[in-house]
Design a protein around this motif. Sequence first.
Motif, PDB file in Angstrom:
ATOM      1  N   VAL A  65       2.998   0.834   8.386  1.00  0.00           N
ATOM      2  CA  VAL A  65       1.409   1.160   8.336  1.00  0.00           C
ATOM      3  C   VAL A  65       0.971  -0.217   9.240  1.00  0.00           C
ATOM      4  O   VAL A  65       1.152  -1.435   8.758  1.00  0.00           O
ATOM      5  CB  VAL A  65       0.753   1.137   7.083  1.00  0.00           C
ATOM      6  CG1 VAL A  65      -0.523   1.060   6.856  1.00  0.00           C
ATOM      7  CG2 VAL A  65       1.521   2.024   6.221  1.00  0.00           C
ATOM      8  N   ASP A  82      -4.057   1.112   2.696  1.00  0.00           N
ATOM      9  CA  ASP A  82      -3.342   2.409   3.711  1.00  0.00           C
ATOM     10  C   ASP A  82      -1.741   2.444   2.989  1.00  0.00           C
ATOM     11  O   ASP A  82      -1.284   3.581   2.737  1.00  0.00           O
ATOM     12  CB  ASP A  82      -3.038   1.926   5.100  1.00  0.00           C
ATOM     13  CG  ASP A  82      -4.463   2.287   5.679  1.00  0.00           C
ATOM     14  OD1 ASP A  82      -5.436   2.817   5.293  1.00  0.00           O
ATOM     15  OD2 ASP A  82      -4.690   1.749   6.907  1.00  0.00           O
ATOM     16  N   VAL A  86      -0.125   5.782   1.114  1.00  0.00           N
ATOM     17  CA  VAL A  86       1.209   6.303   1.604  1.00  0.00           C
ATOM     18  C   VAL A  86       2.075   6.353   0.272  1.00  0.00           C
ATOM     19  O   VAL A  86       2.658   7.450  -0.086  1.00  0.00           O
ATOM     20  CB  VAL A  86       1.929   5.474   2.513  1.00  0.00           C
ATOM     21  CG1 VAL A  86       3.219   5.773   2.732  1.00  0.00           C
ATOM     22  CG2 VAL A  86       1.081   5.831   3.896  1.00  0.00           C
ATOM     23  N   ALA A 145       3.784  10.809   4.957  1.00  0.00           N
ATOM     24  CA  ALA A 145       3.240   9.375   5.406  1.00  0.00           C
ATOM     25  C   ALA A 145       2.381   9.380   6.302  1.00  0.00           C
ATOM     26  O   ALA A 145       1.521   8.621   6.190  1.00  0.00           O
ATOM     27  CB  ALA A 145       4.567   8.686   5.545  1.00  0.00           C
ATOM     28  N   ALA A 148      -1.047  10.311   5.115  1.00  0.00           N
ATOM     29  CA  ALA A 148      -1.673   9.328   4.049  1.00  0.00           C
ATOM     30  C   ALA A 148      -2.002   8.083   5.088  1.00  0.00           C
ATOM     31  O   ALA A 148      -2.631   7.219   4.283  1.00  0.00           O
ATOM     32  CB  ALA A 148      -0.538   8.927   3.089  1.00  0.00           C
ATOM     33  N   ALA A 150       0.344   6.419   7.432  1.00  0.00           N
ATOM     34  CA  ALA A 150       1.328   5.454   8.288  1.00  0.00           C
ATOM     35  C   ALA A 150       0.993   5.516   9.735  1.00  0.00           C
ATOM     36  O   ALA A 150       0.672   6.573  10.323  1.00  0.00           O
ATOM     37  CB  ALA A 150       2.362   6.033   8.098  1.00  0.00           C
TER      38      ALA A 150
END
Length: 246
Positions: A65, A82, A86, A145, A148, A150
Amino acid sequence: MQRRTIAPILLVGLVLLAGCLSAPLQATTDGGADATNATNATTISATGTGEVTADADLAVVSLAVTTTADSADDARGTVADDVAAVRAALTGAGVAEDAIQTTGFNIYPEYDYSGQERELLGYRATHTLRVEVAPDRAGEVIDLAVGAGASEIRGVAFTLSDEKRAELREEALTRAVGSAKADADAVASASGLTVAGVHTATVGGSASPGPYPVAYAEDAARGGSTELSPGPVTVSATVQMVYEAE
């Protein structure tokens, strides 16, 4: 009188000294019989290699991230949010919390060097994660990921769990010993000898399963789910055997 007395004494001394010089020298060696037996022992040396191939039972997804901001604290805060998103997406899908581990974290300034003096552009923060799941869930982890927050998928490795690796290594060692024994028997037979037993055995290093290349079956950018095709994993072992022959 003095000359007559001294001469016999001198003569006796010379005789005794000559006797000492003529006596044979003796040396003893500890374990002389054992050393002779060891020297005369007949041995046959052989090296054996064994390999076992199996499907991977573990997938390791490496992701990151990354964000940039005007200040280091803003970059840190955004990355923290972030990463939390994830983690929540993965654990919400059934990935164990202890299967998601931090592997790196850094914050550093970025500059523009095109002018006469460098100009601060901002700060970049990066938090890297390692996610361990079953091989058939690797593509799902990537999709969750990225969805969300990444920024990067840095790689996927299909490998073996510690338990499975130990099981396969034991089988590979058994095959390696069998290979060495077959070679030793062949050499003994050709030499008119028979393998009587194992004198020494040395286990060499084994190849550990490493990252294997994977392919995207569909492009996630086009809306499809990510599908990965893992290859088989091979565990090898080597032994160096010395056999007694008679």
